[in-house]
Write an enzyme that holds these catalytic residues in place. Structure first.
Site, PDB file in Angstrom:
ATOM      1  CE  LYS A   1      -4.313  -0.340   4.623  1.00  0.00           C
ATOM      2  NZ  LYS A   1      -5.624   0.267   4.901  1.00  0.00           N
TER       3      LYS A   1
ATOM      4  CG  HIS B   1      -2.140  -0.806   1.094  1.00  0.00           C
ATOM      5  ND1 HIS B   1      -2.137  -2.162   1.290  1.00  0.00           N
ATOM      6  CD2 HIS B   1      -3.412  -0.472   0.770  1.00  0.00           C
ATOM      7  CE1 HIS B   1      -3.369  -2.631   1.092  1.00  0.00           C
ATOM      8  NE2 HIS B   1      -4.163  -1.631   0.773  1.00  0.00           N
TER       9      HIS B   1
END
Ligand SMILES: NC(=O)C1=CN([C@@H]2O[C@H](COP(=O)(O)OP(=O)(O)OC[C@H]3O[C@@H](n4cnc5c(N)ncnc54)[C@H](OP(=O)(O)O)[C@@H]3O)[C@@H](O)[C@H]2O)C=CC1
Ligand SMILES: O=C(O)C1=N[C@H](C(=O)O)C[C@H](O)C1
Length: 245
Positions: free
Chosen positions: A135, A131
């Protein structure tokens, strides 16, 4: 017209959800609320969409349930304890429905489904999720859910524990342990959201990979949830329940 409110409206996903609701012919965006904004406008909505933060989503959800507003939730951070709390609130407000989905991408839901189907045929399964570095949570909600589905499928099929002779390791080297499935989290600038499910045994391996190319990809699933939530009593976990898989 379905009256929709968005919480986290200025966030990375919230912006795309607002655009999609605005463009939908059967929906009206009646409230777009972000951190620090008054929440009162949200009471005008029949359905609230929440893409905020794991630390605030429970307060938002409680507010929606207590105000009789259905909720479609993309925010992550839900474990069994949190889901139990939500079920408790809904038992006291049976006219309210909640959909919580760790991933609203249709391809992501298929990736989880295929991993669940494949899990019992292999000795080993591990997950690598990758990711963007902004995040908040690790591992991702999608990876946790995928691991749970794999664990459930293997238990139902009577699979033995996965082979792993590791006795010496640096902390974290084998990733997080979700019911016996190892989950490895990469945070890398330039990425959005990606996942590989690695399955192996019997001299061959299978890799199931999903890539999110943009955040608009979450919006067809969110709009499906908004359209269907009124007919889904209580708590629904996962978009797969709205698809004919
Ligand atoms: N289920 C799915 O398909 C997907 C889920 N997600 C999840 O959704 C969540 C949001 O992701 P993302 O959009 O990238 O995050 P962002 O940080 O970009 O957006 C979240 C927004 O919510 C705001 N916010 C914080 N607290 C509140 C509050 N109490 N009320 C209203 N707004 C608030 C934040 O403000 P501020 O920045 O000022 O704190 C921010 O603008 C994460 O949990 C992520 O994992 C993401 C993608 C897809
Ligand atoms: O934070 C994100 O970006 C994402 N969060 C969800 C998750 O934790 O699984 C869905 C997707 O991976 C994007």
């Amino acid at each position: 017209m379905i009256r929709v409110g968005v919480l986290g409206a200025r966030g990375r996903v919230g912006v795309e959800v607002c655009k999609a609701v605005h463009a939908a012919g059967d929906m009206e965006l009646v409230a777009a609320v972000d951190k620090g904004d008054p929440i009162d406008d949200i009471a005008k909505a029949e359905v609230v969409v929440d893409f905020t933060h794991p630390d605030v989503v429970m307060d938002n959800l409680r507010w929606c349930v207590e105000h009789g507003v259905h909720a479609v939730v993309g925010t992550t951070g839900f474990d069994e304890a949190r889901l139990g709390t939500v079920r408790g609130w809904l038992a006291e407000h049976p006219s309210v429905n909640v959909l919580i989905a760790p991933n609203f991408g249709i391809a992501a839901v298929l990736m989880m489904h295929f991993a669940q189907q494949a899990a019992r045929f292999f000795d080993s399964a591990e997950i690598v999720e990758l990711h963007h570095p902004n995040k908040a949570d690790a591992p991702s909600g999608t990876a946790r859910r995928t691991a749970e589905l794999i664990v459930q499928a293997r238990a139902e099929a009577g699979c033995p524990p996965m082979p792993d002779a590791t006795t010496t390791e640096l902390d974290g080297a084998r990733g997080a342990n979700v019911g016996g499935v190892r989950v490895h989290a990469v945070r890398l600038s330039g990425l959005i959201a990606h996942q590989e499910v690695l399955l192996g045994g019997g001299g061959e391996t299978l890799t199931i990979r999903h890539d999110t190319m943009n955040r608009a990809s979450f919006t067809p699933g969110v709009l499906l949830g908004v359209r269907r939530i009124g007919g889904l009593p209580g708590l629904t976990v996962g978009l797969e329940h709205l698809l004919d898989l």
